[in-house]
Enzyme design. Structure first.
Site, PDB file in Angstrom:
ATOM      1  N   ARG A 180      -4.449  10.254  13.026  1.00 16.89           N
ATOM      2  CA  ARG A 180      -5.412   9.678  12.268  1.00 16.89           C
ATOM      3  C   ARG A 180      -5.923   8.233  12.481  1.00 16.89           C
ATOM      4  O   ARG A 180      -6.933   7.864  12.282  1.00 16.89           O
ATOM      5  CB  ARG A 180      -5.298   9.976  10.748  1.00 16.89           C
ATOM      6  CG  ARG A 180      -5.220  11.544  10.438  1.00 16.89           C
ATOM      7  CD  ARG A 180      -4.645  11.368   8.838  1.00 16.89           C
ATOM      8  NE  ARG A 180      -5.692  10.629   7.959  1.00 16.89           N
ATOM      9  CZ  ARG A 180      -6.633  11.083   7.328  1.00 16.89           C
ATOM     10  NH1 ARG A 180      -7.080  12.444   7.547  1.00 16.89           N
ATOM     11  NH2 ARG A 180      -7.264  10.526   6.545  1.00 16.89           N
ATOM     12  N   ARG A 184      -6.825  -0.057  19.231  1.00 19.37           N
ATOM     13  CA  ARG A 184      -8.192  -0.126  20.034  1.00 19.37           C
ATOM     14  C   ARG A 184      -7.583  -1.469  20.697  1.00 19.37           C
ATOM     15  O   ARG A 184      -7.088  -2.342  20.291  1.00 19.37           O
ATOM     16  CB  ARG A 184      -9.250  -0.435  18.999  1.00 19.37           C
ATOM     17  CG  ARG A 184      -9.442   0.695  18.082  1.00 19.37           C
ATOM     18  CD  ARG A 184     -10.971   0.684  17.654  1.00 19.37           C
ATOM     19  NE  ARG A 184     -11.605   1.584  16.870  1.00 19.37           N
ATOM     20  CZ  ARG A 184     -11.529   1.496  15.515  1.00 19.37           C
ATOM     21  NH1 ARG A 184     -11.381   0.600  15.014  1.00 19.37           N
ATOM     22  NH2 ARG A 184     -11.560   2.522  14.831  1.00 19.37           N
ATOM     23  N   ARG A 258       2.839  15.079  -1.593  1.00 16.44           N
ATOM     24  CA  ARG A 258       2.938  13.700  -1.863  1.00 16.44           C
ATOM     25  C   ARG A 258       2.198  13.634  -3.161  1.00 16.44           C
ATOM     26  O   ARG A 258       1.176  13.953  -2.921  1.00 16.44           O
ATOM     27  CB  ARG A 258       2.780  12.861  -0.776  1.00 16.44           C
ATOM     28  CG  ARG A 258       3.072  11.449  -0.975  1.00 16.44           C
ATOM     29  CD  ARG A 258       3.008  10.840   0.556  1.00 16.44           C
ATOM     30  NE  ARG A 258       1.823  10.704   1.152  1.00 16.44           N
ATOM     31  CZ  ARG A 258       0.814  10.006   0.733  1.00 16.44           C
ATOM     32  NH1 ARG A 258       0.901   9.246  -0.225  1.00 16.44           N
ATOM     33  NH2 ARG A 258      -0.368  10.059   1.106  1.00 16.44           N
ATOM     34  N   ARG A 289      -0.985   0.120  -1.069  1.00 18.11           N
ATOM     35  CA  ARG A 289      -2.157  -0.709  -1.150  1.00 18.11           C
ATOM     36  C   ARG A 289      -2.670  -1.135  -2.431  1.00 18.11           C
ATOM     37  O   ARG A 289      -2.532  -0.629  -3.528  1.00 18.11           O
ATOM     38  CB  ARG A 289      -3.081   0.280  -0.276  1.00 18.11           C
ATOM     39  CG  ARG A 289      -3.405   1.647  -0.732  1.00 18.11           C
ATOM     40  CD  ARG A 289      -4.095   2.366   0.334  1.00 18.11           C
ATOM     41  NE  ARG A 289      -4.237   3.864   0.008  1.00 18.11           N
ATOM     42  CZ  ARG A 289      -4.710   4.723   0.844  1.00 18.11           C
ATOM     43  NH1 ARG A 289      -5.169   4.525   1.947  1.00 18.11           N
ATOM     44  NH2 ARG A 289      -4.708   6.049   0.423  1.00 18.11           N
ATOM     45  N   GLU A 311      -1.801   1.269  -5.783  1.00 15.17           N
ATOM     46  CA  GLU A 311      -1.392   2.578  -5.415  1.00 15.17           C
ATOM     47  C   GLU A 311       0.466   2.677  -4.861  1.00 15.17           C
ATOM     48  O   GLU A 311       0.643   1.990  -4.263  1.00 15.17           O
ATOM     49  CB  GLU A 311      -2.177   3.160  -4.325  1.00 15.17           C
ATOM     50  CG  GLU A 311      -1.814   4.589  -3.845  1.00 15.17           C
ATOM     51  CD  GLU A 311      -2.841   5.241  -2.822  1.00 15.17           C
ATOM     52  OE1 GLU A 311      -4.079   4.563  -2.645  1.00 15.17           O
ATOM     53  OE2 GLU A 311      -2.446   5.827  -1.881  1.00 15.17           O
TER      54      GLU A 311
END
Ligand code: FAD
Ligand code: UDP
Length: 426
Positions: A180, A184, A258, A289, A311
């Site tokens: 996912r 780069r 989860r 996060r 979170e």
């Protein structure tokens, strides 16, 4: 006893994007009455958002939901319910007191190693690091990540974050999850690479109100399907988007999910972190996060306060909300057992993220629901039946592998493949 009346031709369990898309299509195109049940007190599933009374900021109750797709049909479908702003998502990652851009790109590499590589230099350097461990055929998440970015970057940005996010050792996770996230070798630090991206200017809830506000759709929230199942005519077609294992009363044991805990804080500062999402890569920070939602809507005027949400991730027990299918080896085995039962069930179609035990983004849930409507729901409701020459490979029941994790900018078609597409920017 038919407590909801007898007039509906379709029962949909779950008012998330999957259920709402099918409900809207059946009501608006076939003009047939639909009953939608959701056990939560609101519609929208995990994409639900609301405006905070104190700060006026719209927040996503189940974590930031960024809409992105390269699928024209999905974009056309969703934008009929709301205009979208031009927000493009960027994510940052905190590691040992410093902030980096994520996904890993040329800036991250140079900042982390203290180098000044150009794209070709960075590519060669990372290839050298990746080759150091001689992993030819990666068997799991950790091996795949190390074989792509080398151990130093893996340990800094991926290992701790993933262990926290999945509550599982990365060596026991399917390799596909890391697909996912691109790597780069240029300065492009946008999180997604899709043709279309943005947030609905009126909020996600306005979209769901429009989709489900169709006069042919009756919505009942705060209603658990399993409490009313016995009152529903078994001859009526149902689409079930709740958890697959729950439907069969955990006959083969629980599928690994989860769950998340969210902690909201309102602060008297205008800007807490300068971005919508900052990841915390280090294992000693308990949360994964922090979301700061006001950044998602640059077109809105916000006041001097902000709202943030931490979170936390953990393994789901039965009483918890299942958010992410984990997909370890034993999950895959159980899933194929449940899938056989699902296929044998008459008049029930299993769909959506929970019903097919798949890691679907919103555009993929919508795309798959549109396919399912065309290929199965509409033919069954109109008495056309499913033609045997019609390929079924796009429907959700056939999306069999729980290890399939669509890439971040995968379109709907990729969801139907049994392995993720190689990413062009890798
Ligand atoms: P859901 O939205 O989960 O809806 C299923 C519904 O079924 C729920 O409302 C549930 O209450 C209901 N239900 C379950 N059991 C029963 C029952 N027994 N009776 C009645 N109702 C029941 N996607 C993106 O594209 N971009 C993102 O940035 C993004 N971020 C995400 C962040 C998080 C933390 C999570 C968890 C998901 C994220 N997603 C994102 C994925 C997105 O949430 C899903 O793609 C989408 O919700 C799938 O829609 P769905 O209808 O399949 O499932
Ligand atoms: N990931 C990571 N570090 C990051 C961001 C992502 O290790 O800073 C890994 C993690 O394992 C995660 C996966 O990449 O589960 C996919 O990330 P994504 O942002 O797509 O997760 P989601 O948005 O679905 O929670």
């Amino acid at each position: 006893m038919a407590i909801f009346g007898n007039e509906h031709r379709l029962v949909i369990v779950g008012a998330g994007f999957c259920g709402a898309t099918i409900a809207y299509k059946v009501a608006s195109e076939l003009d047939l009455p639909v009953l939608v049940l959701d056990r939560r007190g609101h519609v929208g599933g995990n994409s639900y958002s609301k405006f905070d009374d104190e700060t006026g900021i719209e927040y996503h109750q189940y974590g930031s939901h960024l809409f992105h797709t390269s699928n024209e049909a999905v974009w056309k479908f969703i934008t009929q319910f709301s205009p979208f702003n031009n927000y493009r998502h960027r994510v940052f990652s905190r590691h040992r007191g410093k902030t980096y851009t994520i996904p890993i790109n040329l800036m991250t590499i140079n900042q982390f190693f203290g180098t000044d590589f150009d794209p070709a230099g960075a590519r060669a350097f990372i290839a050298q690091q990746a080759a150091a461990e001689n992993i030819e055929a990666p068997r799991n998440f950790e091996e795949k990540a190390v074989s792509q970015i080398g151990r130093p970057l893996y340990e800094a940005f991926i290992k701790g974050y993933t262990a926290k996010q999945w509550a599982t050792d990365p060596a026991a996770l399917p390799a596909e999850i890391i697909s996912r996230l691109p790597v780069r070798f240029g300065f492009n630090d946008f999180y997604f690479g899709d043709l279309y991206e943005g947030l609905p200017t009126a909020g996600y809830s306005a979209i769901f109100d429009k989709m489900l506000g169709h006069p042919k759709i009756k919505v009942v929230t705060g209603c658990d399907y399993f409490d009313v199942r016995g009152t529903i005519d078994p001859q009526v077609l149902s689409v079930y988007t709740g958890p697959l294992d729950r439907y069969f009363d955990y006959k083969f044991g629980e599928l690994g999910w989860r769950t998340l805990d969210f902690e909201i804080e309102r602060l008297d500062v205008e800007d807490f972190q300068g971005a919508a999402v900052v990841n915390y890569a280090d294992i000693d920070v308990p949360f994964t996060r922090i979301h700061e939602f006001k950044h998602l809507h640059p077109e809105r005027r916000h006041g001097n306060k902000t709202l943030i949400m931490r979170e936390y991730s953990r393994f789901a027990r039965r009483a918890d909300e299942p958010y992410y299918p984990i997909g370890r080896q034993d999950d895959k085995r159980r899933y194929s057992q449940y899938k056989k039962l699902a296929e044998a069930e008459t008049n029930v179609i299993f769909a959506g993220r929970l019903g097919t035990y798949r890691y679907l983004d919103m555009h993929q849930a919508i795309g798959a629901a549109l396919n399912l409507y065309e290929k199965k729901v509409a033919p069954l409701l109109t008495g056309r039946g499913i033609r045997s020459d019609e390929p079924e490979s796009d429907d959700l029941q056939r999306q069999s592998s729980p290890s399939l994790v669509p890439a971040k900018n995968a379109g709907v078609d990729e969801v139907t493949e049994l392995r993720p597409r190689a990413r062009s920017d890798r």
